[in-house]
Design a protein around this motif. Sequence first.
Motif, mmCIF file in Angstrom:
data_model
loop_
_atom_site.group_PDB
_atom_site.id
_atom_site.type_symbol
_atom_site.label_atom_id
_atom_site.label_comp_id
_atom_site.label_asym_id
_atom_site.label_seq_id
_atom_site.Cartn_x
_atom_site.Cartn_y
_atom_site.Cartn_z
ATOM 1 N N HIS A 118 34.388 0.686 7.168
ATOM 2 C CA HIS A 118 34.037 -0.748 6.145
ATOM 3 C C HIS A 118 33.054 -0.970 5.885
ATOM 4 N N ALA A 119 32.253 -1.065 7.533
ATOM 5 C CA ALA A 119 31.245 -2.500 7.589
ATOM 6 C C ALA A 119 30.053 -1.427 7.312
ATOM 7 N N PRO A 120 28.809 -2.501 6.375
ATOM 8 C CA PRO A 120 27.723 -2.002 5.987
ATOM 9 C C PRO A 120 26.762 -1.421 6.918
ATOM 10 N N TYR A 121 27.438 -0.652 7.866
ATOM 11 C CA TYR A 121 26.057 0.420 8.517
ATOM 12 C C TYR A 121 25.658 1.698 7.830
ATOM 13 N N VAL A 122 24.131 1.912 8.141
ATOM 14 C CA VAL A 122 24.276 3.536 8.152
ATOM 15 C C VAL A 122 23.468 4.266 9.717
ATOM 16 N N VAL A 123 23.721 5.169 9.485
ATOM 17 C CA VAL A 123 23.093 6.023 10.252
ATOM 18 C C VAL A 123 21.477 6.766 10.372
ATOM 19 N N VAL A 124 20.487 6.007 11.189
ATOM 20 C CA VAL A 124 19.043 6.053 10.969
ATOM 21 C C VAL A 124 19.059 7.650 12.057
ATOM 22 N N ASP A 125 18.389 8.648 11.171
ATOM 23 C CA ASP A 125 18.298 10.358 11.367
ATOM 24 C C ASP A 125 16.897 10.406 12.107
ATOM 25 N N ASN A 126 16.007 10.419 13.125
ATOM 26 C CA ASN A 126 14.672 10.795 12.855
ATOM 27 C C ASN A 126 14.286 12.754 12.966
ATOM 28 N N LEU A 127 13.502 12.635 12.812
ATOM 29 C CA LEU A 127 13.202 14.170 12.462
ATOM 30 C C LEU A 127 11.734 14.450 13.683
ATOM 31 N N ASP A 128 11.371 15.678 13.387
ATOM 32 C CA ASP A 128 10.657 16.076 13.934
ATOM 33 C C ASP A 128 9.233 16.104 13.738
ATOM 34 N N ASN A 129 9.830 16.198 11.910
ATOM 35 C CA ASN A 129 7.879 16.080 11.262
ATOM 36 C C ASN A 129 6.997 14.797 11.861
ATOM 37 N N LEU A 130 5.557 15.596 11.292
ATOM 38 C CA LEU A 130 4.854 15.178 11.476
ATOM 39 C C LEU A 130 4.043 14.714 9.887
ATOM 40 N N SER A 131 3.428 13.970 9.646
ATOM 41 C CA SER A 131 2.322 14.608 9.324
ATOM 42 C C SER A 131 1.286 13.021 8.847
ATOM 43 N N ALA A 132 0.423 13.603 8.111
ATOM 44 C CA ALA A 132 -1.397 13.084 8.206
ATOM 45 C C ALA A 132 -1.714 12.736 6.362
ATOM 46 N N GLY A 133 -2.638 12.224 6.252
ATOM 47 C CA GLY A 133 -3.128 12.488 4.643
ATOM 48 C C GLY A 133 -2.316 12.311 3.728
ATOM 49 N N ASN A 134 -1.619 10.800 4.045
ATOM 50 C CA ASN A 134 -0.760 10.566 2.907
ATOM 51 C C ASN A 134 0.267 12.023 2.693
ATOM 52 N N GLU A 166 22.491 8.894 19.572
ATOM 53 C CA GLU A 166 22.126 10.027 19.948
ATOM 54 C C GLU A 166 20.627 9.923 20.686
ATOM 55 N N PRO A 167 20.058 11.032 20.967
ATOM 56 C CA PRO A 167 19.017 10.922 21.145
ATOM 57 C C PRO A 167 17.463 11.235 19.649
ATOM 58 N N THR A 168 18.814 11.392 18.853
ATOM 59 C CA THR A 168 17.629 11.083 17.353
ATOM 60 C C THR A 168 18.014 10.274 16.566
ATOM 61 N N GLN A 169 19.264 9.727 16.661
ATOM 62 C CA GLN A 169 20.022 8.561 15.866
ATOM 63 C C GLN A 169 20.282 7.296 16.214
ATOM 64 N N PHE A 170 20.149 6.272 15.424
ATOM 65 C CA PHE A 170 20.701 5.059 16.027
ATOM 66 C C PHE A 170 21.434 4.581 14.456
ATOM 67 N N LEU A 171 22.154 3.716 14.808
ATOM 68 C CA LEU A 171 23.357 2.609 13.498
ATOM 69 C C LEU A 171 22.012 1.063 13.617
ATOM 70 N N ALA A 172 22.460 1.277 12.753
ATOM 71 C CA ALA A 172 21.897 -0.333 12.392
ATOM 72 C C ALA A 172 23.057 -0.746 10.178
ATOM 73 N N ASP A 173 22.415 -1.887 10.527
ATOM 74 C CA ASP A 173 22.557 -2.414 9.167
ATOM 75 C C ASP A 173 22.382 -2.180 8.040
ATOM 76 N N GLU A 174 23.314 -1.517 6.993
ATOM 77 C CA GLU A 174 22.187 -1.212 5.257
ATOM 78 C C GLU A 174 21.409 -2.438 4.903
ATOM 79 N N CYS A 175 20.533 -2.582 4.651
ATOM 80 C CA CYS A 175 19.868 -3.240 4.577
ATOM 81 C C CYS A 175 19.033 -2.616 3.101
ATOM 82 N N GLU A 176 17.947 -3.586 2.114
ATOM 83 C CA GLU A 176 17.200 -3.061 1.402
ATOM 84 C C GLU A 176 15.807 -2.560 2.291
ATOM 85 N N MET A 177 15.152 -1.868 1.847
ATOM 86 C CA MET A 177 14.351 -1.677 2.466
ATOM 87 C C MET A 177 12.538 -2.135 2.155
#
Length: 124
Positions: A37-53, A92-103
């Motif tokens: 019922h609440a407007p939450y999202v789970v943000v899951d970080n990845l082990d990916n790296l990127s450079a140069g756009n 979790e070690p790679t996840q956090f709970l956040a309010d759903e919002c516009e980025m």
Amino acid sequence: MSWTPNAQPNHREDLSEKLEEIARWKTKIIYRIKDYHAPYVVVDNLDNLSAGNGERKDLWRGKAKYSTTITSNIFEYLNACWVETHFQRQLEPTQFLADECEMIPVEAVGRSIATGSYIQREKH
């Protein structure tokens, strides 16, 4: 049984069935929690790296854990200082709970050495 933010899932799989992917970027995936019922999202970080756009890509095992810990610590500090943020708590070690919002699409890159056009402008 519905998952609630106060309930700690025993395993990542416990929560994974309740998540719906809504966005994917170079280093993270955003999930909406189904049937909640609440407007939450789970943000899951990845082990990916990127450079140069995104032209150069690599994988660094464990990076997501470090990114999530650092992010969580920064947002916990801001919240403790009465600075309102979207952050709720680390799940979790790679996840956090956040309010759903516009980025707001802003990316900042911090380096410990001078690079790029700065070197050409500041010839010290």
